[in-house]
Design a protein around this motif. Sequence first.
Motif, mmCIF file in Angstrom:
data_model
loop_
_atom_site.group_PDB
_atom_site.id
_atom_site.type_symbol
_atom_site.label_atom_id
_atom_site.label_comp_id
_atom_site.label_asym_id
_atom_site.label_seq_id
_atom_site.Cartn_x
_atom_site.Cartn_y
_atom_site.Cartn_z
ATOM 1 N N ASN A 192 -60.480 -49.251 90.041
ATOM 2 C CA ASN A 192 -60.634 -50.432 89.411
ATOM 3 C C ASN A 192 -59.172 -51.030 88.815
ATOM 4 O O ASN A 192 -60.503 -52.492 89.472
ATOM 5 N N GLY A 204 -59.641 -54.971 91.237
ATOM 6 C CA GLY A 204 -59.897 -55.989 90.729
ATOM 7 C C GLY A 204 -58.888 -57.263 91.255
ATOM 8 O O GLY A 204 -59.295 -58.084 91.963
ATOM 9 N N THR A 205 -57.228 -56.972 91.225
ATOM 10 C CA THR A 205 -56.480 -57.593 91.336
ATOM 11 C C THR A 205 -56.305 -57.989 92.618
ATOM 12 O O THR A 205 -56.426 -59.137 93.298
ATOM 13 N N ILE A 233 -56.787 -52.064 90.341
ATOM 14 C CA ILE A 233 -55.769 -52.880 91.141
ATOM 15 C C ILE A 233 -56.985 -53.068 91.636
ATOM 16 O O ILE A 233 -56.571 -54.442 92.233
ATOM 17 N N LYS A 243 -63.527 -46.709 97.402
ATOM 18 C CA LYS A 243 -64.763 -46.855 96.650
ATOM 19 C C LYS A 243 -64.687 -48.181 95.409
ATOM 20 O O LYS A 243 -65.480 -48.960 95.079
ATOM 21 N N ALA A 258 -59.426 -60.646 93.392
ATOM 22 C CA ALA A 258 -59.111 -61.964 93.496
ATOM 23 C C ALA A 258 -57.780 -62.353 93.771
ATOM 24 O O ALA A 258 -57.339 -63.340 94.180
ATOM 25 N N SER A 259 -56.822 -61.837 94.283
ATOM 26 C CA SER A 259 -55.612 -62.371 95.258
ATOM 27 C C SER A 259 -56.442 -62.711 96.857
ATOM 28 O O SER A 259 -55.240 -63.885 96.831
ATOM 29 N N ALA A 273 -66.471 -51.631 94.586
ATOM 30 C CA ALA A 273 -67.706 -52.109 93.517
ATOM 31 C C ALA A 273 -66.971 -53.457 93.326
ATOM 32 O O ALA A 273 -67.000 -54.253 92.834
ATOM 33 N N ALA A 274 -65.733 -53.672 93.268
ATOM 34 C CA ALA A 274 -64.919 -55.207 93.350
ATOM 35 C C ALA A 274 -65.537 -56.253 93.772
ATOM 36 O O ALA A 274 -64.896 -57.119 93.808
ATOM 37 N N GLY A 275 -66.026 -55.931 94.942
ATOM 38 C CA GLY A 275 -67.044 -56.556 95.671
ATOM 39 C C GLY A 275 -65.116 -57.314 96.688
ATOM 40 O O GLY A 275 -65.619 -58.632 96.821
#
Lengths: 405, 316
Positions: A231, A235-236, A233, A259, A239-240, A263-265
């Motif tokens: 999760n 997220g990172t 990484i 997966k 957002a990158s 979750a992070a979209g």
Amino acid sequence: MRNRTLTTITVVLAAGALALSACSSSKKNTNGGGLGGGSSANNGGTNQTYKIGFVGALSGPNAQLGINERNGATLAIDQANASGKYKFKIALNAQDSEGDPAKAPAAATALISDPTVVAVIGPAFSGESKAVNPSFCQASPPMPTVTASASNAELQNQGNKCWHRIIPNDNVEGSQGADWLARTGAKKVYVLSDLSAYGAGVAGTMAKELKAKGVSVVSSGVDGTTTKNYNPIAGTIAASGTDALFYGGYDAQSALLAKALVAAGYKGRTVTGNGGKSSVFTTGAGKAGNGWYFTCGCQDATIAPTAKEFTAAYTAKFNTPPSTYSPEAFDAANLLMDAISKASASGTATRTSVLDALNKEDFTGITTQIKFQANGEVQSSSLIVNLFQEKSGAIKGLGNIKELN
Amino acid sequence: MSQSENWVQQLPQNIIIGLEQGSVYSLIALGYTLVYGVLQLINFAHSEVFMAGGFGSYLVVNGIVGHRHMTGVMVPLTVLCGVLSGALTGAAIAWLLEKVAYKTLRRSGAPKLAFLISAIGASLFLSNLAGKLFNRLPNNAFPTYFDINHQLFKIGNAKVTLIEVIIVGSAVVMMIFLDRLVNRTKLGRGIRAVAEDAPTAALMGIDIDKTISRTFVIGGALAGAAGFMFGTAFGVSNLMGFTPGVKAFAAAVLGGIGNIRGAMIGGLILGQAEVLIAALPFVGAQWNDVISFVVLVLILLVRPTGILGERLGRAA
């Protein structure tokens, strides 16, 4: 008295743990040896039996690719033994390395010290290849090896004269993959590696080639052997602001990453290399695996016209369709048997004569034309990288990556 | 947008991820700290109790759900079954572990080192047993009977998903429960008494063996429940215990080993530190495993007995 009780307990516990792990690996070994060995127990009379060794993961987290390969090789050997086209019999001596560079030396030693083993398929992974290729080649006489899957792009430069590879290396795969990503219009790509010899190698090539094509690159690494929670990484990465992600790593971790990315979209294109392409990925990732791309210097046995018979025979024998590197291992086994037959034309085949014959081979397999260069790689014209994509749980071949946009 | 701005923008989301990670560490860390409190012993097989909880609940949940699609009230009920079966498996394995690997040694007055070796042996045994019984794949996924990544609400631009709420929520409930148990009940008083001074506690009529056994069971239940949550989020495997186990041990030491509230705080701090520091543009995720131990060393330099000190146990 006190000490005796203590010793007893410690010994019992330790013995229990050892027996258990020994038990599981010995079971795997008899499976591996037994499949080939059972059908060729014919030692009497004029029939000579040669053994082909195999080193790869047959148990442990990354076992799927190793099992695919062992099955491919087993099929080739059983077919040859049954057809009687050679005047000798072949048996497989499969050694389980768990894909671990620390465990591969024991597997290699077992094969080197078995005098009936005249050639080896493997090692299957790049890390273990780096660890044991020198042992094979510095043994006297050197043991000829053919890997059907270790794709690290440094292996050919390590001066191991007994070493051969029948698939494109990561430089070929990574650079063609990068060219394709650039053609799809990606402007910024996130390149993540699992920090293994294979993953870091392919990710490095990918990043280098992307930069050469004018694509901007963000690079990072996550240890594939210890990480479960992707999760942070993911997220990172989300957002990158990148258009695509390339992951250099193996199947099980790719699935966890897939997966976490959902979750992070993360909206970008998701791509991994040959190490991620297996049923472990599709079942592990579930719906999150949909749409993932795989670059692989391997054949899609289910669609390649040359592999039709192979696919049918494989499915009948193992109750599962051939998967990544099964056809390549099938080719490797047939190639080695051909070399052994040439080497035994004038007397008994030895490791030395098999190595000679192997270097002179010009063999048409079901995956490609196999003719080795001096460094152990096949001629570049035979190196084809295919692109695959997961669509609702199944990995489908899209074709030669050079021809795709 | 520069990478450091990116880090700030990502901060709320990462804090939530860190909270999820930290809650799991805390629950496991409590087991280490409880056992250390009463026995002055590091139970190195505790990470395998966590793993066992993961597999136990996996079997139960798989049995309940199978290939069916779950809806409505069945979903929270299944989650509850998962937590309970995980806790039960963890408790059972911890109880067994204490009986087989520790009690016999304690009875014969074996030296401390023998306990350590016994624990490591039990740990290897359990993880290989799980590998043999199930398989050695690194990601046996739980059946997806609910969308674990379903977004519940947003705090600023940070998404909060269902699984995060379940993990953090149940961890908080269990921690409050444990705190009450240790501080307010007779059993808790017994545990504290044994930790304080075992011979005197025995003279006061406390059954030391029973108290120790129950301490293992409580710690095992917490780790087993954590195993279910971790398994639901990331999958179960026979080696799943090792890394979280080592990190949770670090968390227990960080908070002050033997100190229950210390273990909770230590776990949460470590979870945050890992996620937030690894997200820094000049650090990177490849340093993830290093970060925990750098944080541990830095804090121990300033506070050698951990953040809250070793309160429950005697000074080791």
